[in-house]
Design a protein around this motif. Sequence first.
Motif, mmCIF file in Angstrom:
data_model
loop_
_atom_site.group_PDB
_atom_site.id
_atom_site.type_symbol
_atom_site.label_atom_id
_atom_site.label_comp_id
_atom_site.label_asym_id
_atom_site.label_seq_id
_atom_site.Cartn_x
_atom_site.Cartn_y
_atom_site.Cartn_z
ATOM 1 N N ASP A 257 84.133 97.526 -14.235
ATOM 2 C CA ASP A 257 84.021 98.512 -15.314
ATOM 3 C C ASP A 257 82.576 98.822 -15.695
ATOM 4 O OD1 ASP A 257 83.499 96.048 -16.377
ATOM 5 O OD2 ASP A 257 84.750 96.313 -18.156
ATOM 6 N N LYS B 25 78.867 100.474 -14.348
ATOM 7 C CA LYS B 25 78.233 101.301 -13.315
ATOM 8 C C LYS B 25 77.120 100.528 -12.626
ATOM 9 C CE LYS B 25 79.181 105.870 -15.108
ATOM 10 N NZ LYS B 25 78.616 107.185 -15.417
ATOM 11 N N LEU C 157 80.803 103.755 -10.824
ATOM 12 C CA LEU C 157 81.579 102.525 -10.877
ATOM 13 C C LEU C 157 81.773 102.010 -9.447
ATOM 14 C CD1 LEU C 157 84.334 103.539 -13.460
ATOM 15 C CD2 LEU C 157 82.386 102.024 -13.844
#
Length: 173
Positions: free
Chosen positions: A101, A103, A138
């Motif tokens: 979750d 980046k 992500l």
Amino acid sequence: MEDLIIEVHKREETGDGPCRRLRESGWVPGVVYGGGRETLPIRIEKKPLLEALEQGAGENRVFLLKLIGTDKSRHTMIRDMQIDPVSRRILHIDFQRVLLDAKLRVKVRVELSGTAFGVKNEGGIVDFVSREIEVECLPTLIPQVIEVDLTDLHVGDHVSAGQLRLADGVSLI
């Protein structure tokens, strides 16, 4: 994205001698780091590791490392792989923990497709300057490659990084 699972064992001994003995007995020494946790020395059976790499667990692939003898598993990416230049054997592999979750920034290969109009009809040549670009997304959205269609380019035309079509959730750095 389907999880590619690799089973690993905790490594008790570190250093050149123990790593050499591991490699001679069919194991690859490695380490798992990042994710706000302490570094963990590991060993991986060579054959399953090579099979995973053949299935595409190479650059930018997120997969699940399962620690044998525990219920622990972590999503990781390969950050470094040392390969013997003569024998082409894997000497050591570094994994970085990733959170699905959060980046992250990765470099993605750029591939050219089609023949430019300027090459075909105007005597031009293609000058391919950047073979990879850095993107942020992500871990589940990392593109394998970014394709650039050259068919409509005339002599003197160019494609800048900002013109590349990226998937939703992927941004250019």
